[in-house]
Design an enzyme around this catalytic site. Structure first.
Site, PDB file in Angstrom:
ATOM      1  CB  SER A   1      -0.899   0.009   1.244  1.00 55.69           C
ATOM      2  OG  SER A   1      -1.743   1.142   1.249  1.00 55.69           O
TER       3      SER A   1
ATOM      4  CG  HIS B   1       0.303  13.084   1.157  1.00 63.15           C
ATOM      5  ND1 HIS B   1      -0.985  13.328   0.729  1.00 63.15           N
ATOM      6  CD2 HIS B   1       0.218  12.073   2.075  1.00 63.15           C
ATOM      7  CE1 HIS B   1      -1.815  12.513   1.369  1.00 63.15           C
ATOM      8  NE2 HIS B   1      -1.110  11.747   2.184  1.00 63.15           N
TER       9      HIS B   1
ATOM     10  CG  HIS C   1      -4.537   4.843  -2.246  1.00 65.16           C
ATOM     11  ND1 HIS C   1      -5.579   4.146  -2.812  1.00 65.16           N
ATOM     12  CD2 HIS C   1      -4.085   4.086  -1.209  1.00 65.16           C
ATOM     13  CE1 HIS C   1      -5.763   3.019  -2.142  1.00 65.16           C
ATOM     14  NE2 HIS C   1      -4.872   2.952  -1.170  1.00 65.16           N
TER      15      HIS C   1
ATOM     16  CB  VAL D   1      -1.859  -4.876  -5.224  1.00 67.42           C
ATOM     17  CG1 VAL D   1      -2.313  -4.191  -6.501  1.00 67.42           C
ATOM     18  CG2 VAL D   1      -0.375  -4.593  -4.995  1.00 67.42           C
ATOM     19  NE  ARG D   2      -7.712  -4.808  -0.028  1.00 59.55           N
ATOM     20  CZ  ARG D   2      -8.055  -3.801  -0.804  1.00 59.55           C
ATOM     21  NH1 ARG D   2      -7.117  -3.003  -1.314  1.00 59.55           N
ATOM     22  NH2 ARG D   2      -9.322  -3.560  -1.087  1.00 59.55           N
TER      23      ARG D   2
ATOM     24  N   GLY E   1      -2.690  -4.174  13.700  1.00 59.99           N
ATOM     25  CA  GLY E   1      -1.568  -3.805  12.847  1.00 59.99           C
ATOM     26  C   GLY E   1      -0.727  -2.701  13.471  1.00 59.99           C
TER      27      GLY E   1
END
Length: 308
Positions: free
Chosen positions: A99, A103, A113, A116-117, A267
């Site tokens: 991820s 900025h 942004h 991929v997961r 997390g």
């Protein structure tokens, strides 16, 4: 729709290896672009798994950005994360992904942004696993340029074309609907593509589609950065950028599934919240001046449109 793998059993190691290599290749290209290094932070999760956080702050182009890899696992999902998916209850799980959020300092360079997961929940009794892929990318400009937005959307479309003509319009609409601030009644940016719970092509083809999206990111975004990075700007533009960044914060903390899952599943907070911009400003009931470039963003860009 959530589906189970009926023919091909998922190969989590194959996905893991691709994601690690994707993070490395993206960071290498961004470091060359910015001419400043990313800080690397490897971490472990007490409940199982860990990750590699790569962050840049105060770069020549990127005021703040992060490219994260995470691979977390556990004996069972926490109740808050499995409440909407009762079929996952009691299953050991793995969740992994890359991820990124960038900025830029220059308000004429858009925030971006990409994610991929892969999620996998095995059956303790030896039955079929439940798995899916998710991801996408979206662009958040502060000052709109049609050339940039068209390029970004065209890259998204090209990444999906080999897997079926129906995917791009479907994933584009999903992105438009997902990255929408309901309490503001406005989009976060100009969209891109978004997909989740995706397994309908079988493991190999679904994995190939996810790879195509991940591999398309640099070609979609870097030429925009190179085109806008030296555009002159002043305090007016920086002030508007900070105001619009507030919308980014609101979306990530209120609606974003990845942020919420990461926090709910224990997390690493520093890695999860690296997506937030460094300088943000809120104002009470502010509206852009009629006919200004700021109004043009709202009028011409913050509306769903077939850019590609």
């Amino acid at each position: 729709m959530l589906e189970t793998a009926s023919v091909q059993q998922p190969d989590a190691r194959q996905v893991h290896d691709y994601l690690v290599s994707l993070q490395a290749s993206i960071v290498a290209r961004l470091e060359a672009l910015d001419a400043n290094p990313f800080h690397t932070d490897q971490w472990q999760r007490d409940q199982g798994g860990g990750g590699i956080t790569r962050v840049i702050e105060e770069g020549s182009i990127f005021e703040r950005g992060g490219v994260n890899f995470s691979h977390v696992h556990g004996d069972r999902l926490p109740p808050s994360a499995s409440a909407q998916r009762p079929q996952l209850g009691g299953r050991p799980f793995e969740a992994m992904g890359v991820s990124l959020v960038l900025h830029p300092r220059n308000p004429y360079v858009p925030t971006v942004h990409m994610n991929v997961r892969f999620f996998l929940a095995r059956d303790p009794a030896g039955g079929e696993a439940i798995w899916w892929f998710g991801g996408g990318m979206d662009l958040t400009p502060y000052y709109g340029f049609e050339k940039d937005v068209v390029r970004f959307h065209a890259s998204c479309r090209q990444a999906l074309e080999p897997f079926g003509a129906q995917l791009h319009p479907r994933f584009k609409q999903w992105c438009d609907e997902y990255f929408f601030l309901k309490h503001r009644n406005e989009p976060r940016g100009v969209g891109g593509i978004f997909f989740d719970d995706f397994s309908e092509l079988g493991f190999e083809r679904s994995f190939a589609m996810m790879r195509s999206v991940g591999d398309a990111f640099l070609e979609a975004y870097v030429p925009i950065v190179e085109r806008r990075r030296d555009t002159p700007y002043g305090e007016r533009e920086r002030d508007f950028q900070a105001y619009r960044r507030g919308r980014y914060v609101e979306f990530n903390l209120v609606f974003d599934r990845g942020t919420l899952f990461g926090l709910q599943s224990g997390g690493r907070t520093e890695s999860i919240l690296m997506s937030l911009p460094p300088v943000v400003r809120w104002r009470y009931d502010w509206h852009p001046e009629p006919g200004s470039p700021e109004e043009r963003l709202y009028r011409d860009f913050l509306k769903p449109r077939d850019w590609a």
